[in-house]
Design a protein around this motif. Structure first.
Motif, PDB file in Angstrom:
ATOM      1  N   ARG A 191     114.423  34.765  88.694  1.00 28.47           N
ATOM      2  CA  ARG A 191     114.084  35.159  87.322  1.00 28.47           C
ATOM      3  C   ARG A 191     114.825  36.421  86.906  1.00 28.47           C
ATOM      4  NH1 ARG A 191     107.498  34.345  87.789  1.00 28.47           N
ATOM      5  NH2 ARG A 191     107.528  32.060  88.023  1.00 28.47           N
ATOM      6  N   ALA A 192     115.188  37.265  87.873  1.00 29.20           N
ATOM      7  CA  ALA A 192     115.924  38.490  87.558  1.00 29.20           C
ATOM      8  C   ALA A 192     117.299  38.197  86.981  1.00 29.20           C
ATOM      9  CB  ALA A 192     116.057  39.352  88.815  1.00 29.20           C
ATOM     10  N   SER A 193     117.819  36.986  87.232  1.00 30.55           N
ATOM     11  CA  SER A 193     119.155  36.634  86.743  1.00 30.55           C
ATOM     12  C   SER A 193     119.134  35.916  85.398  1.00 30.55           C
ATOM     13  CB  SER A 193     119.874  35.752  87.773  1.00 30.55           C
ATOM     14  OG  SER A 193     119.213  34.503  87.922  1.00 30.55           O
ATOM     15  N   TYR A 194     117.950  35.625  84.845  1.00 27.23           N
ATOM     16  CA  TYR A 194     117.878  34.821  83.616  1.00 27.23           C
ATOM     17  C   TYR A 194     118.595  35.490  82.443  1.00 27.23           C
ATOM     18  CZ  TYR A 194     114.379  31.667  85.684  1.00 27.23           C
ATOM     19  OH  TYR A 194     113.725  30.739  86.471  1.00 27.23           O
ATOM     20  N   ARG A 195     118.379  36.781  82.271  1.00 19.77           N
ATOM     21  CA  ARG A 195     118.979  37.468  81.123  1.00 19.77           C
ATOM     22  C   ARG A 195     120.508  37.389  81.198  1.00 19.77           C
ATOM     23  NH1 ARG A 195     117.616  41.637  77.437  1.00 19.77           N
ATOM     24  NH2 ARG A 195     115.509  41.747  78.309  1.00 19.77           N
ATOM     25  N   LEU A 196     121.063  37.604  82.383  1.00 20.84           N
ATOM     26  CA  LEU A 196     122.514  37.548  82.545  1.00 20.84           C
ATOM     27  C   LEU A 196     123.023  36.126  82.343  1.00 20.84           C
ATOM     28  CD1 LEU A 196     125.152  38.970  83.259  1.00 20.84           C
ATOM     29  CD2 LEU A 196     124.578  38.708  85.676  1.00 20.84           C
ATOM     30  N   ILE A 197     122.329  35.147  82.909  1.00 21.45           N
ATOM     31  CA  ILE A 197     122.747  33.752  82.760  1.00 21.45           C
ATOM     32  C   ILE A 197     122.663  33.310  81.301  1.00 21.45           C
ATOM     33  CG2 ILE A 197     122.093  31.378  83.333  1.00 21.45           C
ATOM     34  CD1 ILE A 197     121.331  32.422  86.128  1.00 21.45           C
ATOM     35  N   ASP A 198     121.597  33.704  80.613  1.00 22.60           N
ATOM     36  CA  ASP A 198     121.463  33.335  79.199  1.00 22.60           C
ATOM     37  C   ASP A 198     122.596  33.913  78.359  1.00 22.60           C
ATOM     38  OD1 ASP A 198     119.199  31.904  79.744  1.00 22.60           O
ATOM     39  OD2 ASP A 198     117.794  33.443  79.057  1.00 22.60           O
ATOM     40  N   SER A 199     123.103  35.085  78.759  1.00 19.42           N
ATOM     41  CA  SER A 199     124.212  35.671  78.000  1.00 19.42           C
ATOM     42  C   SER A 199     125.489  34.847  78.140  1.00 19.42           C
ATOM     43  CB  SER A 199     124.455  37.115  78.453  1.00 19.42           C
ATOM     44  OG  SER A 199     124.974  37.168  79.766  1.00 19.42           O
ATOM     45  N   PHE A 200     125.659  34.128  79.257  1.00 23.28           N
ATOM     46  CA  PHE A 200     126.799  33.235  79.396  1.00 23.28           C
ATOM     47  C   PHE A 200     126.660  32.018  78.494  1.00 23.28           C
ATOM     48  CE2 PHE A 200     126.868  34.839  84.012  1.00 23.28           C
ATOM     49  CZ  PHE A 200     127.676  35.905  83.668  1.00 23.28           C
TER      50      PHE A 200
ATOM     51  N   LEU B  53     129.874  27.520  85.309  1.00 20.05           N
ATOM     52  CA  LEU B  53     129.071  27.342  86.508  1.00 20.05           C
ATOM     53  C   LEU B  53     129.465  28.338  87.595  1.00 20.05           C
ATOM     54  CD1 LEU B  53     128.799  23.448  86.777  1.00 20.05           C
ATOM     55  CD2 LEU B  53     127.258  25.069  85.683  1.00 20.05           C
ATOM     56  N   GLN B  54     130.744  28.662  87.685  1.00 16.49           N
ATOM     57  CA  GLN B  54     131.171  29.671  88.655  1.00 16.49           C
ATOM     58  C   GLN B  54     130.553  31.031  88.341  1.00 16.49           C
ATOM     59  OE1 GLN B  54     135.445  29.539  88.472  1.00 16.49           O
ATOM     60  NE2 GLN B  54     135.581  27.563  89.495  1.00 16.49           N
ATOM     61  N   MET B  55     130.511  31.382  87.057  1.00 19.69           N
ATOM     62  CA  MET B  55     129.920  32.656  86.667  1.00 19.69           C
ATOM     63  C   MET B  55     128.415  32.655  86.889  1.00 19.69           C
ATOM     64  SD  MET B  55     132.359  34.637  85.803  1.00 19.69           S
ATOM     65  CE  MET B  55     131.490  35.967  84.984  1.00 19.69           C
ATOM     66  N   VAL B  56     127.761  31.530  86.646  1.00 12.75           N
ATOM     67  CA  VAL B  56     126.315  31.442  86.856  1.00 12.75           C
ATOM     68  C   VAL B  56     125.985  31.640  88.326  1.00 12.75           C
ATOM     69  CG1 VAL B  56     124.343  29.882  86.816  1.00 12.75           C
ATOM     70  CG2 VAL B  56     125.846  30.038  84.821  1.00 12.75           C
ATOM     71  N   PHE B  57     126.723  30.972  89.212  1.00 13.48           N
ATOM     72  CA  PHE B  57     126.450  31.162  90.635  1.00 13.48           C
ATOM     73  C   PHE B  57     126.779  32.595  91.055  1.00 13.48           C
ATOM     74  CE2 PHE B  57     127.531  30.945  95.182  1.00 13.48           C
ATOM     75  CZ  PHE B  57     126.339  30.430  95.661  1.00 13.48           C
ATOM     76  N   GLY B  58     127.846  33.164  90.504  1.00 12.93           N
ATOM     77  CA  GLY B  58     128.155  34.562  90.789  1.00 12.93           C
ATOM     78  C   GLY B  58     127.031  35.488  90.375  1.00 12.93           C
ATOM     79  N   ALA B  59     126.409  35.205  89.225  1.00 10.03           N
ATOM     80  CA  ALA B  59     125.283  36.014  88.770  1.00 10.03           C
ATOM     81  C   ALA B  59     124.089  35.878  89.699  1.00 10.03           C
ATOM     82  CB  ALA B  59     124.892  35.606  87.347  1.00 10.03           C
ATOM     83  N   MET B  60     123.875  34.682  90.234  1.00 11.73           N
ATOM     84  CA  MET B  60     122.772  34.472  91.165  1.00 11.73           C
ATOM     85  C   MET B  60     122.998  35.270  92.453  1.00 11.73           C
ATOM     86  SD  MET B  60     122.493  30.352  90.511  1.00 11.73           S
ATOM     87  CE  MET B  60     121.421  30.027  91.904  1.00 11.73           C
ATOM     88  N   VAL B  61     124.232  35.236  92.958  1.00  9.78           N
ATOM     89  CA  VAL B  61     124.536  36.009  94.166  1.00  9.78           C
ATOM     90  C   VAL B  61     124.433  37.500  93.878  1.00  9.78           C
ATOM     91  CG1 VAL B  61     126.298  36.522  95.895  1.00  9.78           C
ATOM     92  CG2 VAL B  61     126.021  34.181  95.067  1.00  9.78           C
TER      93      VAL B  61
END
Length: 468
Positions: free
Chosen positions: A129-138, A99-107
């Motif tokens: 939506r621009a962060s979906y690819r990065l979040i999905d990789s987590f 969750l910390q990495m997901v919020f970091g990706a959003m920021v």
């Protein structure tokens, strides 16, 4: 907690904390994105119980059912993230860091201002939506481990000094101090300024580059969650070879067009062979021919002060288990030893107790009937006072006691886990060893005798120390 048709799926939900409106939901089954979503009623109930606790000044951080682990985390009283994992043995530590990495990706891709001062929910949904690819990789089955260790995934190039010299010269010619070479999401070499980037951007930036589709060049706006969460910077990437990219972090200058082919050829064409030698380092991390014991199936080396790590499951690739299962074993073993044996100072006894309970579920990771956890001769129990960092002497403590404490700080701490009976030829061995700022985790074949694990791990750590 399981809903029909959603068994075995990891669910991630992001909601506006004040209104409870879902901003996005992402799912993953077996490491791949999944279309199945939780019903809105379930999402509302999960958020409602969290808000109910907050109204009573009770912080609900995690919960377990028979088949699911749930973790909640709020950020800046504006964003609430919830993750549900059905994987047996999943620890709260792993999900909290997710969750910390997901919020970091959003920021990183939207900026903190948009997340803490939500003016238009629908517009924010579109921007996220621009962060979906990065979040999905987590959520997927990544070959990287920085999301869990909070250390930068690195590789060791055969001719690192030549690459470092060229990188420094190119950075000066390009007019920016933040430059790195990245192969498959791992840092090959970087300038001193790049290494001084804070967390989580030091992990997120190369991970982002590795998650994007191949392109010859990019000019990507990014925020730095730690260093500049409200003012965007530019991430420029230039592909030197397929899979090997040059990354620059800069302000308005230089423009991408200024990085012309002549500048690239001047610095990198003479190093074409050393650059090509970096390509296979993605999954291998170590140079070809680096001497490792034949029993080693995978390793994770962390430098806890530099926040860098080496991670590979390539040694003895022709043996069982598969690379995917090796990664899974090492990731799970890391969460176990980090939470239970090498806890941070702020780790509470309640969290330790919860982490120790996870040991009981470890049998699910192994094909043997049971798993046994053993501590080294220097640490003979699971007490946090024995496994934690040596404490400073209290006022009035005899001088001899202070010397003993300083000596214990230099004693390696170790633990190991065996699947099944402690006999050669049955199960796999996992061993963790920490000495100073370095921590080494090894996955070993069933032929490795348990009485030799400490010696093997110590020799391996000494061999790897010059590299990291």
């Amino acid at each position: 907690m399981g809903e029909e048709g959603t068994e075995g799926i990891v669910h991630l939900m992001c909601l506006a904390a004040s209104s409870g409106v879902p901003l996005f939901c992402r799912s993953s089954r077996g490491g791949a994105p999944a279309r199945q979503q939780l019903p809105f009623s379930v999402i509302g109930s999960l958020n409602g119980v969290h808000m109910f606790g907050q109204n009573l000044e009770v912080q609900l951080s995690s919960a377990r059912t028979e088949d699911t682990t749930v973790v909640w985390k709020s950020f800046h009283d504006s964003i609430t993230l919830i993750v549900l994992s059905p994987e047996e043995g999943t620890s709260e530590l792993r999900l909290e860091r997710l969750l910390q990495m997901v919020f970091g990706a959003m920021v990183l891709l939207v900026g903190l201002e948009e997340l803490t001062n939500i003016r238009n929910v629908e517009r924010l949904k579109k921007e996220l939506r621009a962060s979906y690819r990065l979040i999905d990789s987590f959520l997927g089955d990544s070959e990287l481990i920085g999301d869990l260790t909070q250390c930068v995934d690195c590789v060791v190039p055969p001719e690192g000094s030549l690459l470092q010299e060229a990188l420094s010269g190119f950075a000066e010619a390009a007019g920016t101090a933040f430059v790195s070479l990245v192969v498959s999401g791992r840092v090959v070499a970087a300038t001193e300024s790049w290494w001084r980037l804070g967390m989580p951007e030091a992990v997120l930036l190369p991970w982002l580059v590795g998650s994007l589709p191949p392109q010859a060049a990019r000019d990507y706006p990014v925020y730095l969650p730690h260093g500049s969460p409200t003012v965007p910077h530019r991430l420029l990437t230039l592909t030197l070879l397929p899979g090997l990219e040059l990354c620059l972090l800069c302000g308005p200058r230089p423009p991408l067009g200024q990085l012309d082919p002549q500048l690239l050829e001047r610095w990198w064409l003479p190093l074409l062979d050393p650059l090509r030698a970096c390509l296979p380092l993605g999954p291998r991390a170590l140079p070809a021919g680096f001497p490792l014991h034949t029993d080693i199936l995978g390793l994770l080396l962390l430098h806890l002060e530099l926040k860098r790590c080496l991670f590979t499951v390539e040694p003895s690739g022709d043996k069982e288990p598969s690379p995917e299962q090796r990664r899974r074993l090492l990731r799970s073993f890391y969460t176990l030893v980090t939470a239970t044996h090498f806890p941070t100072d702020e780790k509470t006894e309640a969290q330790l107790s919860s982490s120790r309970a996870t040991i009981q579920t470890w049998a699910a990771w192994f094909p043997q009937p049971h798993a046994a956890l053993h501590c080294s001769q220097y640490r003979l129990c699971l007490s946090s006072s024995l496994w934690g960092d040596p404490q400073s002497p209290e006022p009035g403590q005899p001088e001899e006691k202070a010397e003993d404490t300083a000596h214990r700080a230099q004693v390696p701490r170790a633990c190991y886990l065996v699947s099944g009976p402690e006999e050669p030829g049955t199960g796999w061995r996992l061993v963790a060893l920490q000495l100073g700022p370095r921590r080494l985790l090894l996955l070993l074949s069933s032929q490795s005798p348990t009485h030799g694990l400490r010696v093997l791990a110590t020799h391996t750590l000494h061999a790897l120390t010059p590299l990291l």
